[in-house]
Design a protein around this motif. Structure first.
Motif, short mmCIF file in Angstrom:
data_model
loop_
_atom_site.label_atom_id
_atom_site.label_comp_id
_atom_site.label_asym_id
_atom_site.label_seq_id
_atom_site.Cartn_x
_atom_site.Cartn_y
_atom_site.Cartn_z
N ILE A 66 -27.37 -44.29 -25.39
CA ILE A 66 -27.76 -42.94 -25.82
C ILE A 66 -29.09 -42.98 -26.55
N ILE A 67 -29.28 -43.97 -27.41
CA ILE A 67 -30.54 -44.08 -28.16
C ILE A 67 -31.71 -44.27 -27.19
N PHE A 68 -31.54 -45.20 -26.23
CA PHE A 68 -32.62 -45.48 -25.27
C PHE A 68 -32.92 -44.26 -24.41
N ILE A 69 -31.88 -43.59 -23.93
CA ILE A 69 -32.07 -42.39 -23.09
C ILE A 69 -32.78 -41.29 -23.88
N SER A 70 -32.44 -41.16 -25.16
CA SER A 70 -33.07 -40.15 -26.00
C SER A 70 -34.57 -40.39 -26.13
N ILE A 71 -34.96 -41.66 -26.30
CA ILE A 71 -36.38 -42.00 -26.43
C ILE A 71 -37.13 -41.72 -25.13
N ILE A 72 -36.55 -42.14 -24.00
CA ILE A 72 -37.22 -41.97 -22.71
C ILE A 72 -37.29 -40.50 -22.30
N LYS A 102 -31.99 -32.72 -17.76
CA LYS A 102 -31.72 -33.14 -16.38
C LYS A 102 -31.83 -34.66 -16.25
N SER A 103 -32.85 -35.25 -16.89
CA SER A 103 -33.05 -36.70 -16.81
C SER A 103 -31.88 -37.45 -17.43
N MET A 104 -31.35 -36.90 -18.55
CA MET A 104 -30.21 -37.55 -19.20
C MET A 104 -28.98 -37.52 -18.31
N TYR A 105 -28.70 -36.37 -17.72
CA TYR A 105 -27.51 -36.23 -16.88
C TYR A 105 -27.62 -37.06 -15.59
N VAL A 106 -28.81 -37.03 -14.98
CA VAL A 106 -29.01 -37.82 -13.75
C VAL A 106 -28.91 -39.31 -14.06
N LEU A 151 -27.32 -40.81 -16.58
CA LEU A 151 -25.95 -41.19 -16.92
C LEU A 151 -25.03 -41.14 -15.70
N THR A 152 -25.27 -40.20 -14.79
CA THR A 152 -24.46 -40.14 -13.56
C THR A 152 -24.69 -41.38 -12.72
N LEU A 153 -25.95 -41.78 -12.57
CA LEU A 153 -26.25 -43.01 -11.83
C LEU A 153 -25.67 -44.23 -12.55
N ALA A 154 -25.69 -44.19 -13.89
CA ALA A 154 -25.11 -45.29 -14.67
C ALA A 154 -23.61 -45.39 -14.39
N LEU A 155 -22.95 -44.23 -14.29
CA LEU A 155 -21.51 -44.21 -13.98
C LEU A 155 -21.24 -44.85 -12.62
N LEU A 156 -22.03 -44.47 -11.63
CA LEU A 156 -21.86 -45.01 -10.28
C LEU A 156 -22.10 -46.52 -10.25
N ILE A 157 -23.11 -46.96 -11.01
CA ILE A 157 -23.41 -48.40 -11.07
C ILE A 157 -22.24 -49.16 -11.67
N ARG A 158 -21.69 -48.64 -12.78
CA ARG A 158 -20.60 -49.34 -13.46
C ARG A 158 -19.34 -49.39 -12.61
N VAL A 216 -31.90 -46.32 -15.71
CA VAL A 216 -30.93 -47.04 -14.88
C VAL A 216 -31.12 -48.55 -15.01
N ALA A 217 -32.38 -49.02 -15.06
CA ALA A 217 -32.66 -50.46 -15.17
C ALA A 217 -32.05 -51.04 -16.45
N LEU A 218 -32.25 -50.34 -17.58
CA LEU A 218 -31.69 -50.83 -18.84
C LEU A 218 -30.18 -50.68 -18.87
#
Length: 236
Positions: A28-34, A45-49, A51-58, A132-134
């Motif tokens: 959350i901290i990293f996403i907030s900065i970016i 939109k960037s946060m939701y996209v 995190l959604t990709l992060a969910l799929l990756i996990r 997504v990379a982080l």
């Protein structure tokens, strides 16, 4: 579905959800900065996209547990020091996090962060790639923690989904708060340096109890909240 009739399953699930949420704090901290570097209309939109990709990756990683565990096997030996793919990924991710945070702090202190924002995150897609990379690096600890707590993959998937939903709910609030106060931004970037250092140390096979890290984060945050309130009272 009979497994959900067992009390110990619910205990495992709740414990796993709690651990996944705690491990998601750095995300959350990293996403907030970016996301804060993007135009206002693209931030949420960037946060939701991301995190959604992060969910799929996990979830994809959960279905590759055998492969994930295999990444802990030594693949490289340097002066009798064995390194696995997990160690290499954590070291690279930790180094990237440290360097990026240091550069961001430097530009904010020097006062040229607006120019940096254009150069570093000039597009929505670039922001998503960084998120997504982080998250991929953070996912390894998350997935290995899940494997250590339960053998039921359905519980792991539920815990990951719930934790991502919680992050989606609070990511916007955290982002707005971080971007509103410049000193909080510096503090958040300092946290990322600490987390990056922890990842690098973990890659060298030195286990750092995460409780120490999170205590330092919350203690520093409480002090900064008191400072913000003190400055507000002084202005009055």
């Amino acid at each position: 579905m009979e497994i959900f009739l067992q009390p110990e399953i619910w205990i495992s699930l709740l414990t796993l959800i709690f651990m996944e949420i705690v491990l998601g704090i750095d995300n959350i901290i990293f996403i907030s900065i970016i996301s804060g570097k993007l135009p206002k209309d693209q931030q949420q939109k960037s946060m939701y996209v991301g995190l959604t990709l992060a969910l799929l990756i996990r979830i994809a990683l959960l279905f590759s547990i055998t492969w994930i565990i295999g990444l802990t096997e030594p693949v490289l030996s340097i002066f009798n020091f064995d390194l696995s793919w997990r160690d290499i990924i954590l070291a690279v991710g930790g180094t990237f996090l440290i360097l990026k945070s240091i550069f961001e702090i430097h530009h904010k202190v020097e006062g040229d962060e607006k120019e940096t924002a254009v150069k570093n995150v000039s597009s929505f897609s670039k922001a998503i790639v960084q998120i997504v990379a982080l998250d991929l690096v953070f996912s390894f600890d998350s997935i290995l923690t899940a494997v250590g707590l339960t053998e039921e993959i359905i519980l792991m998937i539920i815990a990951v989904i719930v934790s991502i939903i919680v992050m989606m709910i609070f990511a916007k609030k955290v982002s707005d708060f971080v971007n509103k106060y410049p000193t909080i931004q510096i503090l958040a970037l300092s946290f990322l340096i600490l987390i990056g250092f922890m990842l690098f140390v973990e890659a060298l096979h030195y286990h750092v109890p995460k409780g120490y890290i999170y205590f330092a984060v919350f203690f520093s945050l409480i002090i900064e909240m008191l400072n913000i309130r003190f400055r507000k009272n002084q202005k009055r």
